[in-house]
Enzyme design. Structure first.
Site, PDB file in Angstrom:
ATOM      1  N   ARG A 103      44.300  55.865  31.241  1.00  0.00           N
ATOM      2  CA  ARG A 103      44.433  54.631  30.437  1.00  0.00           C
ATOM      3  C   ARG A 103      45.307  54.998  29.244  1.00  0.00           C
ATOM      4  O   ARG A 103      44.912  55.828  28.409  1.00  0.00           O
ATOM      5  CB  ARG A 103      43.064  54.129  29.984  1.00  0.00           C
ATOM      6  N   HIS A 130      47.601  46.274  34.371  1.00  0.00           N
ATOM      7  CA  HIS A 130      46.195  46.656  34.576  1.00  0.00           C
ATOM      8  C   HIS A 130      45.888  46.378  36.060  1.00  0.00           C
ATOM      9  O   HIS A 130      45.124  45.466  36.387  1.00  0.00           O
ATOM     10  CB  HIS A 130      45.296  45.847  33.644  1.00  0.00           C
ATOM     11  N   GLN A 133      42.256  46.146  37.581  1.00  0.00           N
ATOM     12  CA  GLN A 133      41.588  44.908  37.198  1.00  0.00           C
ATOM     13  C   GLN A 133      41.943  43.787  38.171  1.00  0.00           C
ATOM     14  O   GLN A 133      41.071  43.069  38.665  1.00  0.00           O
ATOM     15  CB  GLN A 133      42.036  44.525  35.767  1.00  0.00           C
ATOM     16  N   ASP A 217      42.236  36.149  28.922  1.00  0.00           N
ATOM     17  CA  ASP A 217      42.052  37.510  28.406  1.00  0.00           C
ATOM     18  C   ASP A 217      42.181  37.430  26.880  1.00  0.00           C
ATOM     19  O   ASP A 217      42.589  36.394  26.340  1.00  0.00           O
ATOM     20  CB  ASP A 217      43.124  38.435  29.023  1.00  0.00           C
ATOM     21  N   CYS A 257      38.681  39.259  32.206  1.00  0.00           N
ATOM     22  CA  CYS A 257      38.569  40.676  32.576  1.00  0.00           C
ATOM     23  C   CYS A 257      37.552  41.424  31.717  1.00  0.00           C
ATOM     24  O   CYS A 257      37.076  42.484  32.124  1.00  0.00           O
ATOM     25  CB  CYS A 257      39.931  41.346  32.498  1.00  0.00           C
ATOM     26  N   ARG A 285      34.740  45.877  39.942  1.00  0.00           N
ATOM     27  CA  ARG A 285      35.576  47.018  39.519  1.00  0.00           C
ATOM     28  C   ARG A 285      35.064  48.282  40.207  1.00  0.00           C
ATOM     29  O   ARG A 285      35.841  49.122  40.664  1.00  0.00           O
ATOM     30  CB  ARG A 285      35.511  47.204  37.987  1.00  0.00           C
TER      31      ARG A 285
END
Ligand code: CP
Ligand code: NVA
Length: 300
Positions: A103, A130, A133, A217, A257, A285
């Site tokens: 990340r 991402h 996700q 988001d 998310c 996830r």
């Protein structure tokens, strides 16, 4: 040749569906209590330049459930690019572990890691994408709607990393994506090339009108904290609240998310309301990333 998962664009339509099938198998086995230790003795290195709840816990738990082990490297640990070059870090990790998840701030960091590693590298979020996700989110949409055929997804808010991965997924899978952002906050231009199922507008009511899925988001992503106050004003008309949802004409579901900034991009009444599937997304996830790791390691 080893495979990486840095961008949604790294996978073909067939490959995405293979990973979804494996995700389904892994999720069903877990629910039945059937062990699936296909990654026993394998090790995952997790490099974090930014904070995380879901990504860290789902990758680590996933690796445990698959019989492997995960090592958490906090922002103060590896410090690739500062303490040593990204290439040297990648070459070291390739001698010890079997897969890397990173990340990062700059997307180039995860690209450079992949270029210099002999093992699969997974993007656990960069400033540009991402992809894990969006894989989990589309798996969730398929669970709820049966398939992506005819599904219209509205993305309302900032044209950020999550939005870019959505656009890339729409390009590969062909679902309809309606994006609404304030002017100046549109997604990265090159993501929109070669897409014919993605539309952009400045009006959230237009975007959600015929949507089956309404997605949002945060307005200020990790690294943009200094812009948060200014963005709160600019993005206010893009808040997902009960009044905005009156413009929706289909039976819709609401997705985010997470983490959510309640009272900013989404109200409590919506995120806790009957249309919200945010915790199903979060659960998936785990299942989908287990499938991604297994799929990549099997091919490397
Ligand atoms: N959605 C997501 O990636 O959550 P974290 O930032 O908590 O990992
Ligand atoms: N766009 C958000 C996603 C968090 C999971 C961020 O980058 O902070």
């Amino acid at each position: 040749m080893k495979r990486d998962f840095i961008s949604m664009l790294d996978l073909t339509q067939d490959e995405i569906h293979q990973i979804f099938e494996l995700s389904n198998t892994l999720k069903t086995s877990l629910k039945k209590g059937v062990a699936h230790k296909v990654l026993s003795d394998k090790t995952l290195a997790m490099i974090f330049e930014k904070p995380s709840l879901r990504t860290r816990v789902t990758f680590e738990t996933g690796m445990t459930q698959l019989g492997g082990h995960a090592i958490y490297l906090a922002p103060t640990d590896a410090r690739l690019g500062t303490r040593e070059t990204i290439a040297d870090g990648a070459k070291n990790l390739s001698r010890w572990v079997d897969v890397i998840m990173a990340r990062v701030f700059a997307h180039k960091t995860v690209e450079d890691l992949a270029k210099n590693s002999s093992i699969p590298v997974i993007n656990g979020l960069s400033d540009l994408e991402h992809p894990c996700q969006i894989m989990a989110d589309l798996f969730t949409v398929i669970e709820k709607k049966g398939s992506l055929d005819g599904v219209v997804i509205a993305y309302v808010g900032d044209g950020n990393n999550v939005c870019n991965s959505f656009i890339a997924a729409a390009r590969i899978l062909g679902f309809q994506l309606r994006i609404a952002t304030p002017p100046g906050y549109e997604p990265a231009g090159h993501y929109l090339e070669q897409t014919n199922t993605v539309s952009l507008s400045g009006d959230p009511r237009v975007a959600i009108q015929d949507a089956d899925i309404i997605y949002t988001d945060v307005w200020a992503s990790m690294g943009q904290e200094k812009e948060a106050a200014q963005r709160r004003e600019i993005f206010l008309p893009f808040q997902i609240n009960r009044s905005l949802l009156e413009s929706a004409t289909r039976d819709f579901l609401v997705m985010h998310c997470l983490p959510a900034h309640r009272g900013e991009e989404i109200t409590d009444a919506v995120i806790d309301g009957p249309e919200s599937i945010v915790f199903d997304q979060a659960e998936n996830r785990l299942h989908v990333q287990k499938a991604i790791m297994t799929w990549l390691i099997e091919r490397s």
